[in-house]
Motif scaffolding. Structure first.
Motif, short mmCIF file in Angstrom:
data_model
loop_
_atom_site.label_atom_id
_atom_site.label_comp_id
_atom_site.label_asym_id
_atom_site.label_seq_id
_atom_site.Cartn_x
_atom_site.Cartn_y
_atom_site.Cartn_z
N THR A 241 19.54 8.14 -7.47
CA THR A 241 20.48 8.67 -8.47
C THR A 241 21.65 7.71 -8.69
O THR A 241 22.11 7.57 -9.82
CB THR A 241 21.01 10.07 -8.10
N LEU A 242 22.12 7.06 -7.63
CA LEU A 242 23.21 6.10 -7.79
C LEU A 242 22.71 4.83 -8.47
O LEU A 242 23.33 4.34 -9.42
CB LEU A 242 23.86 5.76 -6.45
N LEU A 243 21.60 4.29 -8.01
CA LEU A 243 21.08 3.05 -8.59
C LEU A 243 20.76 3.24 -10.07
O LEU A 243 20.97 2.32 -10.87
CB LEU A 243 19.85 2.57 -7.82
N ASP A 244 20.28 4.42 -10.44
CA ASP A 244 19.93 4.68 -11.84
C ASP A 244 21.12 4.67 -12.78
O ASP A 244 20.97 4.37 -13.96
CB ASP A 244 19.20 6.02 -11.97
N LEU A 245 22.30 4.98 -12.30
CA LEU A 245 23.44 5.02 -13.22
C LEU A 245 24.20 3.69 -13.28
O LEU A 245 25.13 3.55 -14.07
CB LEU A 245 24.38 6.18 -12.91
#
Length: 185
Positions: free
Chosen positions: A88-92
């Motif tokens: 979720t962090l890497l995706d944003l």
């Protein structure tokens, strides 16, 4: 002196992965680096799930990534890949959020069968985010991490410690050997 961000992608409050990250942060500080650790699980879940980089706590981490010279990205293995919390962090992150960075991927798991999660799941994502250099990662069996509430007291079993510390020390050396690519304000 390099600035390093240690990201722990474990969803667990009592995470061996997070303990390992804190333990390695201490080692990297002794090498002369400025190190900050972040447990992704502590970021606001609604902001992560809606990919909202403007939420203050998330924006702070995104800015820390932008200003870091190096990142240690640690995750437990779930279903042969890194954790959804970390995803979720890497995706944003912006497309080239890791440009100019030296990155060390670390994975923990219950069986050596999961060792390929580094090269087949985590490394491609780190490379696609533009990392300058993705170091050879390392897999640590979770039973080799003896954690306590005090990260300084965390110990790594000898069969994992020696090769792990060699990889971490090589990461430190790579940061010391190159000029900072991050513009100072």
């Amino acid at each position: 002196m390099s600035t390093i961000l240690v990201l722990s992608g474990s969803p667990s409050a009592t995470s061996r992965t997070a303990a390992l990250g804190e333990h390695l942060a201490q080692r990297l500080r002794r090498h002369g680096h400025t190190v900050r650790t972040v447990r992704v699980r502590d970021l606001p879940p609604a902001a992560l799930l809606s990919a909202d980089p403007t939420e203050p706590a998330v924006a702070d981490v995104v800015a820390a990534i932008e200003h870091a010279d190096g990142l240690v990205v640690a995750s437990p293995v779930y279903k042969a890949a890194y954790s959804g919390v970390l995803k979720t962090l890497l995706d944003l992150l912006p497309q080239f959020a890791l440009a100019g960075k030296v990155v060390l991927p670390l994975v923990t798991g219950g069986s050596p069968a999961h060792v390929l999660a580094i090269d087949y799941a985590l490394r491609p994502v780190l490379s696609s985010l533009g990392a300058h250099h993705v170091m050879p990662g390392w897999f640590v069996l979770d039973r080799h991490i003896e954690s306590t509430a005090d990260p300084i007291a965390t110990t790594i079993q000898p069969e994992s410690a020696r090769p792990l510390y060699e990889v971490v020390d090589a990461f430190s050396d790579a940061l010391h050997a190159r000029p900072s690519l991050v513009a100072t304000p």
